[in-house]
Design an enzyme around this catalytic site. Structure first.
Site, PDB file in Angstrom:
ATOM      1  CD  GLU A   1      -1.087  -0.112   3.765  1.00 21.18           C
ATOM      2  OE1 GLU A   1      -1.623  -1.225   3.925  1.00 21.18           O
ATOM      3  OE2 GLU A   1      -1.242   0.846   4.543  1.00 21.18           O
TER       4      GLU A   1
ATOM      5  NE  ARG B   1      -5.589  -5.310  15.507  1.00 22.01           N
ATOM      6  CZ  ARG B   1      -6.731  -5.990  15.371  1.00 22.01           C
ATOM      7  NH1 ARG B   1      -6.960  -7.052  16.082  1.00 22.01           N
ATOM      8  NH2 ARG B   1      -7.649  -5.597  14.515  1.00 22.01           N
TER       9      ARG B   1
HETATM   10 ZN    ZN Z   1      -1.943  -1.489   6.008  1.00 21.54          ZN
END
Ligand code: ZN
Length: 312
Positions: free
Chosen positions: A116, A193
């Site tokens: 990203e 995470r």
């Molecule tokens: Zn991300």
């Protein structure tokens, strides 16, 4: 075939860390005050935006991809490859890392990794983001995660409006409160995470994916990932990677670009103007340039971010 630009209705996503700035900044009709993410160009099972351009009004982007591939230069891919979002963080997001395609292929041949990129649309004075880590070896990374030495592990960098950051798969990252970004990414949502600042949500901590994070994090991290982008050069290259090429266009009067991409995404992030003399643009507009439009002539006073998919 139609030569019209394709505009869409955004898909709004509530997030615990989200705010409502997209309403005042971009005039979006937000359904609540916790809209962390506006998915402005998206085609997947979580969010599929609906076309507002006359000829294809009411059709989803997935439908267009599957049934009108000629609009996208017959680009060979099992899904629309990109995803474009605006994120508005009122509080810190959890710290995460995404796998790459090779890692995902071993788990599920249809799943993608996620690379990203962030263009900072706006941020508070002194705002920061987390990008990268301080471990020198994988052993050290494992030790730091196992012993929860996250504050030592993560690397925080100050950001300013107009900064750009590429987040390759395997980069530990997180947006912090007070930061608003335009995110261009692979059309995938797989996240591990790493750390959530020991916060509780409804009385419970959120699940961490430490083992996966230890496997997919690239060691060592890229040194200085953020850079300031020019506000004066007409065409500014932001990044070129396997998945997309990204440019910023500073339109002051007339600016024309040649377009030979199978398709192109364009976002107006500041100001207003026109494109090809027929379509008006204002801050907060996003559209797809379909195949076959070989020149884009912008006019006005505006800042645009434009991306084309990687070569296949
Ligand atoms: Zn991300």
């Amino acid at each position: 075939m139609s030569n019209d630009f394709l505009f869409f209705e955004p898909v709004y996503m509530e997030r615990v860390w989200g705010g409502n700035k997209s309403r005042s900044e971009f005039g979006y009709d937000l359904p609540s005050d916790n809209i962390g993410e506006c998915w402005v160009i998206t085609a997947n099972e979580i969010g599929d935006c609906v076309c507002t351009t006359d000829e294809y009004k009411g059709k989803t982007l997935t439908w267009l991809w599957e049934n009108k591939r000629e609009l996208f230069g017959n680009y060979d891919c099992d899904r629309f490859p990109l995803l474009l979002k605006i994120l508005d963080a009122k509080t810190d997001l959890s710290i995460q890392v995404h796998p790459d395609d090779a890692y995902m292929a071993k788990k599920d041949p249809k799943a993608w990794g996620k690379t990203e990129s962030w263009y900072i649309l706006n941020c508070d004075e002194g705002a920061t983001v987390v990008v990268g880590h301080n471990a020198r070896t994988r052993e050290e990374l494992r030790e730091m995660i196992d012993s929860s030495r996250y504050k030592e592990l993560i690397r925080e960098v100050e950001v300013h409006k107009g900064d750009f950051i590429q987040i390759d798969a395997g980069t530990i990252h997180s947006i912090k409160g007070g930061v608003m970004i335009l995110e261009t990414q692979q059309n995938s949502d797989i996240t591990y995470r790493v750390y959530d600042y020991d916060r509780l949500w409804n009385g419970k901590p959120r699940t961490l994916h430490r083992e996966e994070a230890k496997d997919v994090t690239v060691v060592p991290a890229v040194k200085e990932p953020a850079f300031k982008t020019s506000d004066t050069d007409p065409i500014v290259k932001l990044v070129s990677c396997k998945y997309y090429d990204l440019f910023k266009l500073n339109v002051k009067g007339d600016l024309a670009i040649d377009n030979d991409a199978p398709f192109r995404l364009v976002s107006c992030i500041e100001g207003s103007g026109t494109v090809n003399k027929k379509v008006t643009l204002k801050k907060g507009d996003h559209f797809i340039v379909p195949s076959g439009i070989d020149k884009l002539e912008f006019n006005g006073e505006m800042t645009l971010i434009t991306s084309v998919p990687g070569k296949r």
